[in-house]
Scaffold this motif. Structure first.
Motif, PDB file in Angstrom:
ATOM      1  N   ASN A 259       0.877  -1.047   0.098  1.00 29.85           N
ATOM      2  CA  ASN A 259       0.142  -0.035   0.020  1.00 29.85           C
ATOM      3  C   ASN A 259       0.865   1.449  -0.059  1.00 29.85           C
ATOM      4  O   ASN A 259       0.402   2.501  -0.537  1.00 29.85           O
ATOM      5  N   GLY A 260       2.116   1.164   0.557  1.00 26.99           N
ATOM      6  CA  GLY A 260       3.012   2.447   0.541  1.00 26.99           C
ATOM      7  C   GLY A 260       3.701   2.479  -0.675  1.00 26.99           C
ATOM      8  O   GLY A 260       4.727   3.444  -0.571  1.00 26.99           O
ATOM      9  N   GLN A 261       4.124   1.706  -1.521  1.00 25.03           N
ATOM     10  CA  GLN A 261       4.892   1.559  -2.687  1.00 25.03           C
ATOM     11  C   GLN A 261       4.804   2.773  -3.515  1.00 25.03           C
ATOM     12  O   GLN A 261       3.842   3.464  -3.967  1.00 25.03           O
ATOM     13  N   GLN A 262       5.854   3.206  -3.914  1.00 26.24           N
ATOM     14  CA  GLN A 262       6.097   4.242  -4.844  1.00 26.24           C
ATOM     15  C   GLN A 262       6.708   3.786  -6.161  1.00 26.24           C
ATOM     16  O   GLN A 262       7.293   2.788  -6.487  1.00 26.24           O
ATOM     17  N   VAL A 263       6.503   4.655  -7.308  1.00 23.80           N
ATOM     18  CA  VAL A 263       6.871   4.384  -8.720  1.00 23.80           C
ATOM     19  C   VAL A 263       8.458   4.179  -8.447  1.00 23.80           C
ATOM     20  O   VAL A 263       8.947   3.287  -9.570  1.00 23.80           O
ATOM     21  N   ASP A 264       9.172   4.629  -7.749  1.00 28.74           N
ATOM     22  CA  ASP A 264      10.678   4.502  -7.970  1.00 28.74           C
ATOM     23  C   ASP A 264      10.990   3.324  -6.945  1.00 28.74           C
ATOM     24  O   ASP A 264      12.376   2.861  -6.861  1.00 28.74           O
ATOM     25  N   GLY A 265      10.182   2.550  -6.510  1.00 31.16           N
ATOM     26  CA  GLY A 265      10.676   1.449  -5.814  1.00 31.16           C
ATOM     27  C   GLY A 265      10.961   1.530  -4.315  1.00 31.16           C
ATOM     28  O   GLY A 265      11.039   0.636  -3.686  1.00 31.16           O
ATOM     29  N   SER A 266      10.536   2.888  -3.679  1.00 23.14           N
ATOM     30  CA  SER A 266      10.675   3.187  -2.398  1.00 23.14           C
ATOM     31  C   SER A 266       9.349   2.823  -1.620  1.00 23.14           C
ATOM     32  O   SER A 266       8.172   2.444  -2.474  1.00 23.14           O
ATOM     33  N   VAL A 267       9.300   2.958  -0.418  1.00 26.22           N
ATOM     34  CA  VAL A 267       7.977   2.763   0.261  1.00 26.22           C
ATOM     35  C   VAL A 267       7.739   3.843   1.218  1.00 26.22           C
ATOM     36  O   VAL A 267       8.501   3.815   2.101  1.00 26.22           O
ATOM     37  N   ASP A 268       6.400   4.571   1.379  1.00 31.49           N
ATOM     38  CA  ASP A 268       6.350   5.300   2.401  1.00 31.49           C
ATOM     39  C   ASP A 268       5.722   4.447   3.339  1.00 31.49           C
ATOM     40  O   ASP A 268       4.663   3.770   3.181  1.00 31.49           O
ATOM     41  N   LEU A 269       6.102   4.677   4.739  1.00 32.04           N
ATOM     42  CA  LEU A 269       5.614   3.862   5.843  1.00 32.04           C
ATOM     43  C   LEU A 269       4.471   4.444   6.712  1.00 32.04           C
ATOM     44  O   LEU A 269       4.684   5.776   6.790  1.00 32.04           O
ATOM     45  N   PRO A 270       3.621   3.811   7.265  1.00 26.78           N
ATOM     46  CA  PRO A 270       2.503   4.506   8.171  1.00 26.78           C
ATOM     47  C   PRO A 270       3.205   5.260   9.091  1.00 26.78           C
ATOM     48  O   PRO A 270       4.296   4.701   9.945  1.00 26.78           O
ATOM     49  N   ALA A 271       2.500   6.521   9.683  1.00 27.22           N
ATOM     50  CA  ALA A 271       2.937   7.224  10.884  1.00 27.22           C
ATOM     51  C   ALA A 271       3.132   6.437  12.122  1.00 27.22           C
ATOM     52  O   ALA A 271       3.774   6.733  12.989  1.00 27.22           O
ATOM     53  N   ALA A 272       2.316   5.512  12.243  1.00 28.34           N
ATOM     54  CA  ALA A 272       2.151   4.705  13.369  1.00 28.34           C
ATOM     55  C   ALA A 272       3.589   4.056  13.910  1.00 28.34           C
ATOM     56  O   ALA A 272       3.889   3.872  14.887  1.00 28.34           O
ATOM     57  N   LEU A 273       4.123   3.681  12.671  1.00 28.02           N
ATOM     58  CA  LEU A 273       5.519   2.899  12.591  1.00 28.02           C
ATOM     59  C   LEU A 273       6.578   3.674  12.961  1.00 28.02           C
ATOM     60  O   LEU A 273       7.729   3.400  13.295  1.00 28.02           O
ATOM     61  N   HIS A 274       6.459   5.285  12.618  1.00 31.97           N
ATOM     62  CA  HIS A 274       7.736   5.968  12.744  1.00 31.97           C
ATOM     63  C   HIS A 274       8.399   5.842  14.086  1.00 31.97           C
ATOM     64  O   HIS A 274       9.783   5.870  14.015  1.00 31.97           O
ATOM     65  N   PRO A 275       7.654   5.972  14.981  1.00 31.75           N
ATOM     66  CA  PRO A 275       8.394   5.978  16.515  1.00 31.75           C
ATOM     67  C   PRO A 275       9.232   4.673  16.716  1.00 31.75           C
ATOM     68  O   PRO A 275      10.118   4.825  17.367  1.00 31.75           O
ATOM     69  N   TYR A 276       8.733   3.679  16.045  1.00 32.40           N
ATOM     70  CA  TYR A 276       9.276   2.373  16.351  1.00 32.40           C
ATOM     71  C   TYR A 276      10.685   2.120  15.330  1.00 32.40           C
ATOM     72  O   TYR A 276      11.350   1.227  15.439  1.00 32.40           O
ATOM     73  N   LEU A 277      10.751   3.191  14.411  1.00 33.91           N
ATOM     74  CA  LEU A 277      11.859   3.148  13.538  1.00 33.91           C
ATOM     75  C   LEU A 277      12.765   4.081  13.606  1.00 33.91           C
ATOM     76  O   LEU A 277      13.429   4.748  12.674  1.00 33.91           O
ATOM     77  N   ARG A 278      12.792   4.578  15.005  1.00 28.86           N
ATOM     78  CA  ARG A 278      13.587   5.756  15.240  1.00 28.86           C
ATOM     79  C   ARG A 278      13.553   6.999  14.059  1.00 28.86           C
ATOM     80  O   ARG A 278      14.487   7.614  13.719  1.00 28.86           O
ATOM     81  N   GLY A 279      12.247   7.104  13.857  1.00 29.35           N
ATOM     82  CA  GLY A 279      11.957   8.330  12.946  1.00 29.35           C
ATOM     83  C   GLY A 279      11.909   8.195  11.486  1.00 29.35           C
ATOM     84  O   GLY A 279      11.476   9.220  10.768  1.00 29.35           O
ATOM     85  N   ALA A 280      12.287   6.970  11.010  1.00 32.64           N
ATOM     86  CA  ALA A 280      12.298   6.827   9.693  1.00 32.64           C
ATOM     87  C   ALA A 280      11.049   6.817   9.194  1.00 32.64           C
ATOM     88  O   ALA A 280       9.962   6.407   9.604  1.00 32.64           O
TER      89      ALA A 280
END
Length: 430
Positions: free
Chosen positions: A399-420
């Motif tokens: 659901n978060g995939q982008q055309v360049d092969g990257s992935v936007d991640l849900p905001a709920a996970l940002h704190p668990y990924l040290r802000g990534a």
């Protein structure tokens, strides 16, 4: 397991309920075996009474010096003793046959469960979120550019064979973050008690929750006789195995993150690509133990707990009630949550939340003392995925995939990924 008294009271209703699952009538076989067992028990009890009477008369005959009567009665006692042992052994064998028969019969669907044969007859209850509209053709999770380096199926196949995966780097971090996020949500917002349990269990525990004896081919057993859990439903539910609980301690609401192991028997050729169907996977499981009156309300509550995970992650989903022919053997009613996977252009199951009534409790002999006193009653049990971690990972990536092969991640996970906030096209988090 079913209460034999319920079948005796209304065998036609019992068979009618099983017919909704597509099963043939079994009450005649059950009742014939039950009648034979009860007759054998009654015969043993009658013979025991006769032996007790004769034993008393043996002493009386000896006291009055009647040697002939003494010998006759002593022989009768000895003969009756052997008959009693034989009858009791036959009654025990019949009891085991009846128990095995009842063990193999699935639970009865509630009246509110829709009739049907398979997943095509399941009914949608509600949906949440709109599937994202892409300005490019979305791909499946394992085809996303930034995912490929972190999802290694070739190395896993070398290590363990098919249907395993090695996760690396950013993908592994997201997978771990999902499990931690789910646990925190269930503990801090939903009031479940975090629990950690073994993944190896005794056979009796698998019998207690219904994986055995009928579905043993779906699980793995070690040479020492332990079973690898297919879900921590087995361990969490069996924490009350053989217990007599105080009503005040109910409901018991538990959650656990665990490794799970399934042989996937009968699924050859299905979902062989990617992570959708694996032999080893992780789940955050929910289990509730309630009294008889609270089970259905708890089922709705537990469904909402699972839905809350998907909503917090911003993942579109729908909730369906399974039809009578598609439910698991232990359930009386099941809600499935199906998450939208744009790579497949369809909804796929990510959670099943089931109310089992007292079906598992009878197998486990788990009871509680009613609040106002009276005879102990069997607890009612519920279980549900909250959620399957691997499938949540798939949904987040697709659901978060982008055309360049990257992935936007849900905001709920940002704190668990040290802000990534993003998995880059190179597989790193930023």
């Amino acid at each position: 397991m079913h209460d034999i008294r319920t079948i005796r009271d209304d065998p036609q209703a019992f068979d009618a309920a099983l017919a909704r699952r597509g099963l043939a009538p079994v009450s005649p076989q059950i009742l014939a075996l039950d009648e034979k067992r009860r007759a054998q028990i009654a015969a043993a009890e009658t013979a025991q009474a006769e032996q007790n009477r004769a034993s008393k008369e043996v002493g009386a005959a000896k006291a009055r010096g009647d040697d002939a009567e003494f010998e006759r009665l002593r022989a009768l006692v000895s003969e009756t003793k052997a008959d009693i042992a034989r009858m009791q052994a036959e009654a025990a064998a019949l009891d085991n046959q009846l128990r095995d028969l009842l063990m193999g019969i699935p639970n009865l669907p509630l009246d509110r469960v829709p009739d049907g044969k398979d997943e095509d007859d399941n009914q949608e209850i509600r949906s949440w979120g709109e599937p994202r509209r892409f300005n490019f053709a979305p791909v499946e999770h394992y085809e996303i550019g930034g995912v490929k380096s972190g999802m290694d199926f070739e190395t896993a196949a070398k290590l363990s064979g098919s249907r395993f995966v090695v996760l690396k780097g950013g993908v592994a971090r997201i997978h771990r973050a999902l499990a931690q996020f789910m646990l925190d949500l269930h503990v801090e917002k939903h009031g479940l008690q975090e629990t950690w349990t073994p993944v190896l269990v005794l056979e009796e525990m698998m019998v207690g929750t219904g994986q055995l004896p009928k579905f043993g081919e779906d699980s793995y057993q070690t040479r020492e006789g332990y079973w690898l859990i297919p879900t921590s439903e087995v361990t969490l539910t069996n924490t009350v195995h053989g217990e007599l609980l105080d009503h005040a301690s109910l409901p018991r609401r538990m959650t656990a993150h665990s490794q799970c192991f399934r042989s996937e028997a009968g699924s050859a050729g299905r979902d062989t690509a990617g992570m959708l169907r694996q032999h080893q996977f992780e789940k955050v499981e929910m289990v509730s133990i309630t009294d008889a009156e609270s089970g259905l309300a708890e089922h709705e509550r537990m469904t909402r707990c699972a839905e809350a995970v998907l909503e917090a992650l911003g993942l579109p989903y729908r909730t369906v009630v399974l039809c009578s022919g598609d439910m698991g053997a232990g359930a009386r009613i099941t809600h499935d949550l199906e998450v939208w996977l744009p790579g497949q252009d369809r909804y796929r199951e990510i959670s099943s939340v089931s109310y089992c009534g007292d079906y598992q409790a009878r197998r486990m002999n788990a009871r509680y003392r009613p609040e106002g006193g009276g005879r102990p009653e069997f607890v009612h049990t519920l279980n549900g995925s909250g959620l399957a971690v691997g499938r949540a990972l798939i949904a987040v990536l697709e659901n978060g995939q982008q055309v360049d092969g990257s992935v936007d991640l849900p905001a709920a996970l940002h704190p668990y990924l040290r802000g990534a906030t993003r998995l880059g096209a190179d597989g790193t988090l930023s």
